[in-house]
Design an enzyme around this catalytic site. Sequence first.
Site, PDB file in Angstrom:
ATOM      1  N   GLY A  54       0.774  -1.248   0.000  1.00 16.34           N
ATOM      2  CA  GLY A  54       0.000   0.000   0.000  1.00 16.34           C
ATOM      3  C   GLY A  54       0.803   1.293   0.000  1.00 16.34           C
ATOM      4  O   GLY A  54       0.219   2.368   0.128  1.00 16.34           O
ATOM      5  N   TRP A  56       2.320   2.913  -2.474  1.00 17.59           N
ATOM      6  CA  TRP A  56       1.916   3.819  -3.564  1.00 17.59           C
ATOM      7  C   TRP A  56       0.516   4.369  -3.316  1.00 17.59           C
ATOM      8  O   TRP A  56       0.245   5.527  -3.597  1.00 17.59           O
ATOM      9  CB  TRP A  56       1.957   3.082  -4.910  1.00 17.59           C
ATOM     10  N   ASP A  71      -4.779  -5.847  -6.120  1.00 16.24           N
ATOM     11  CA  ASP A  71      -3.658  -6.771  -5.906  1.00 16.24           C
ATOM     12  C   ASP A  71      -4.182  -8.181  -5.657  1.00 16.24           C
ATOM     13  O   ASP A  71      -5.328  -8.375  -5.254  1.00 16.24           O
ATOM     14  CB  ASP A  71      -2.802  -6.320  -4.704  1.00 16.24           C
ATOM     15  N   ASP A  87      -6.732 -10.394 -10.011  1.00 17.65           N
ATOM     16  CA  ASP A  87      -5.568 -10.623 -10.869  1.00 17.65           C
ATOM     17  C   ASP A  87      -5.679  -9.693 -12.083  1.00 17.65           C
ATOM     18  O   ASP A  87      -6.673  -9.769 -12.828  1.00 17.65           O
ATOM     19  CB  ASP A  87      -5.594 -12.103 -11.302  1.00 17.65           C
ATOM     20  N   ASP A 110       2.852  -0.841 -10.171  1.00 21.57           N
ATOM     21  CA  ASP A 110       4.143  -1.256  -9.620  1.00 21.57           C
ATOM     22  C   ASP A 110       4.135  -2.788  -9.508  1.00 21.57           C
ATOM     23  O   ASP A 110       4.898  -3.368  -8.750  1.00 21.57           O
ATOM     24  CB  ASP A 110       4.310  -0.598  -8.233  1.00 21.57           C
ATOM     25  N   LYS A 150       5.870  -0.140 -14.046  1.00 19.82           N
ATOM     26  CA  LYS A 150       7.216  -0.691 -13.823  1.00 19.82           C
ATOM     27  C   LYS A 150       7.455  -1.854 -14.776  1.00 19.82           C
ATOM     28  O   LYS A 150       6.592  -2.707 -14.949  1.00 19.82           O
ATOM     29  CB  LYS A 150       7.323  -1.196 -12.382  1.00 19.82           C
TER      30      LYS A 150
HETATM   31  C1  SAM Z   1       6.530  -4.457  -5.540  1.00 21.07           C
HETATM   32  S1  SAM Z   1       4.978  -4.958  -4.956  1.00 21.07           S
HETATM   33  C2  SAM Z   1       4.073  -3.454  -4.998  1.00 21.07           C
HETATM   34  C3  SAM Z   1       4.404  -2.506  -3.891  1.00 21.07           C
HETATM   35  C4  SAM Z   1       3.436  -1.345  -3.797  1.00 21.07           C
HETATM   36  N1  SAM Z   1       3.520  -0.474  -4.963  1.00 21.07           N
HETATM   37  C5  SAM Z   1       3.669  -0.506  -2.556  1.00 21.07           C
HETATM   38  O1  SAM Z   1       4.158   0.626  -2.690  1.00 21.07           O
HETATM   39  O2  SAM Z   1       3.340  -0.979  -1.468  1.00 21.07           O
HETATM   40  C6  SAM Z   1       4.312  -5.819  -6.351  1.00 21.07           C
HETATM   41  C7  SAM Z   1       2.897  -6.308  -6.167  1.00 21.07           C
HETATM   42  O3  SAM Z   1       2.406  -6.805  -7.427  1.00 21.07           O
HETATM   43  C8  SAM Z   1       1.407  -7.752  -7.125  1.00 21.07           C
HETATM   44  N2  SAM Z   1       1.054  -8.552  -8.298  1.00 21.07           N
HETATM   45  C9  SAM Z   1       1.856  -9.405  -8.998  1.00 21.07           C
HETATM   46  N3  SAM Z   1       1.163  -9.988  -9.991  1.00 21.07           N
HETATM   47  C10 SAM Z   1      -0.112  -9.511  -9.927  1.00 21.07           C
HETATM   48  C11 SAM Z   1      -1.293  -9.759 -10.679  1.00 21.07           C
HETATM   49  N4  SAM Z   1      -1.303 -10.619 -11.715  1.00 21.07           N
HETATM   50  N5  SAM Z   1      -2.422  -9.103 -10.334  1.00 21.07           N
HETATM   51  C12 SAM Z   1      -2.430  -8.246  -9.286  1.00 21.07           C
HETATM   52  N6  SAM Z   1      -1.332  -7.968  -8.537  1.00 21.07           N
HETATM   53  C13 SAM Z   1      -0.187  -8.596  -8.843  1.00 21.07           C
HETATM   54  C14 SAM Z   1       2.055  -8.565  -6.003  1.00 21.07           C
HETATM   55  O4  SAM Z   1       1.076  -9.288  -5.287  1.00 21.07           O
HETATM   56  C15 SAM Z   1       2.756  -7.478  -5.177  1.00 21.07           C
HETATM   57  O5  SAM Z   1       1.973  -7.090  -4.090  1.00 21.07           O
END
Ligand code: SAM
Length: 200
Positions: A54, A56, A71, A87, A110, A150
């Site tokens: 969370g 961002w 997420d 997803d 992200d 990203k």
């Molecule tokens: C680097 S973290 C994000 C951090 C976030 N921006 C923050 O500031 O707290 C990447 C996130 O991408 C999510 N993610 C990966 N594949 C996903 C998908 N197919 N659908 C939704 N979320 C996904 C992961 O569960 C993870 O929580």
Amino acid sequence: MTRWYAERKQDYYYREAKKQGYRARSAFKLIQIQKKYKILKKGCIVIDLGASPGGWSQVASQYASKVIAVDLQKMQPIDKVIFVKGDITEDEIFEKIGEYVEEVDAVISDASPNITGNYSLDQARSVWLCQNALKIAKRFLKEGGNFVCKIFEGEDYPEFLNEVRKNFRMVKPYCPEASRKQSSEIYIIAKGFKKYERKN
Ligand SMILES: C[S@@+](CC[C@H](N)C(=O)[O-])C[C@H]1O[C@@H](n2cnc3c(N)ncnc32)[C@H](O)[C@@H]1O
């Protein structure tokens, strides 16, 4: 930059995140993106993809009137943030997001794949997430809206960048200072969505 200095810098963002009450040090990446490119306006509506835990969403909610955070993993509540568990690569996500918003000013992503250590696989998965983030942006952004995503640098990156260029008036790759130095992540900053213009 020496490795020693790079590690010190990461410690710095980790400590700052704790001190300032951010859930993740990645919050500083969005703060730096915002400082340079002003992608979020006061009162805007934002979709935050790959939002958990969370960081961002915390930053976005300082500008936005509403944030839809998506997420696979659950997330603790934040004021003005609606959490959607889902997803971003599945079609039903459009309906889930559409329950809360029709059009938004910014889509920020992200999202990262689970890192396997096999770089070409991780890179391909990162591009797949970006392609899906772009699909969501194209469905929900207003004319002139902004997109941030990203991506891991590699083989499919130039083609994806071109795809973004077709849809936005200004597109720039950017590496925020808060990114780890060893990391190959880049943020694509795209402003001015061409909702109605012909895209070549
Ligand atoms: C680097 S973290 C994000 C951090 C976030 N921006 C923050 O500031 O707290 C990447 C996130 O991408 C999510 N993610 C990966 N594949 C996903 C998908 N197919 N659908 C939704 N979320 C996904 C992961 O569960 C993870 O929580």
